[in-house]
Design a protein around this motif. Structure first.
Motif, short mmCIF file in Angstrom:
data_model
loop_
_atom_site.label_atom_id
_atom_site.label_comp_id
_atom_site.label_asym_id
_atom_site.label_seq_id
_atom_site.Cartn_x
_atom_site.Cartn_y
_atom_site.Cartn_z
N GLN A 22 44.94 47.45 43.80
CA GLN A 22 44.12 47.64 45.00
C GLN A 22 43.83 49.10 45.29
OE1 GLN A 22 46.20 46.50 48.72
NE2 GLN A 22 45.88 48.65 48.98
N PHE A 25 41.05 49.94 42.85
CA PHE A 25 39.98 48.94 42.77
C PHE A 25 39.76 48.47 41.33
CE2 PHE A 25 39.05 51.40 46.59
CZ PHE A 25 39.04 50.38 47.52
N GLU A 27 39.83 45.94 38.15
CA GLU A 27 39.64 44.50 37.93
C GLU A 27 40.47 44.06 36.73
OE1 GLU A 27 35.74 42.85 38.00
OE2 GLU A 27 35.02 44.33 39.42
N SER A 31 41.87 39.41 38.87
CA SER A 31 41.35 40.05 40.08
C SER A 31 39.97 40.60 39.80
CB SER A 31 42.29 41.18 40.53
OG SER A 31 42.40 42.17 39.54
N TRP A 32 39.06 40.41 40.76
CA TRP A 32 37.69 40.83 40.57
C TRP A 32 37.01 41.00 41.92
CZ3 TRP A 32 39.70 36.06 39.85
CH2 TRP A 32 39.16 35.01 40.60
N PHE A 33 35.84 41.57 41.89
CA PHE A 33 35.04 41.78 43.10
C PHE A 33 33.82 40.88 43.06
CE2 PHE A 33 37.23 45.78 42.37
CZ PHE A 33 37.75 46.04 43.61
N PHE A 34 33.29 40.57 44.22
CA PHE A 34 32.01 39.87 44.32
C PHE A 34 31.35 40.33 45.61
CE2 PHE A 34 35.33 37.14 45.91
CZ PHE A 34 34.86 36.72 47.14
N ALA A 35 30.04 40.17 45.64
CA ALA A 35 29.26 40.65 46.78
C ALA A 35 29.43 39.72 47.98
CB ALA A 35 27.78 40.73 46.40
N ASN A 50 36.15 32.51 38.62
CA ASN A 50 36.62 33.79 38.11
C ASN A 50 35.70 34.27 36.98
OD1 ASN A 50 37.92 35.93 36.89
ND2 ASN A 50 39.92 34.94 36.86
#
Length: 88
Positions: A22, A25, A27, A31-35, A50
């Motif tokens: 974290q 940031f 990935e 663990s990943w990001f999305f809008a 995922n």
């Protein structure tokens, strides 16, 4: 990768990677990001697919599965016949 619930809650090991990633940031496969625009505002459901998980093998065609079953049945018949000859 494991079933969580009242008798099997999250623990420090479950959150170790999250805490480590974290701050940078980073990935990973887990663990990943999305809008935010991709989140349904009615439910705020975060159970998205995922994008970093390895893809599953594609399903085989029905004909291929049936042919394999027929081959295995034939092989089983031959084995049973051979066993029957041994017992006779």
């Amino acid at each position: 990768g494991r079933s969580l619930g009242k008798t099997n809650p999250l623990n420090d090991d479950d959150l170790k990677e999250f805490v480590e990633f974290q701050s940078t940031f980073r990935e990973s496969e887990r663990s990943w990001f999305f809008a935010l625009k991709d989140v349904d505002p009615a439910s705020f459901d975060l159970s998205v697919k995922n994008p970093n998980a390895p893809e599953d093998d594609p399903l085989r065609e029905q004909e291929e599965i049936l042919a394999e079953i027929a081959d295995l049945d034939q092989e089983s018949e031959e084995i049973l016949a051979a066993i029957g000859e041994m017992l006779a």
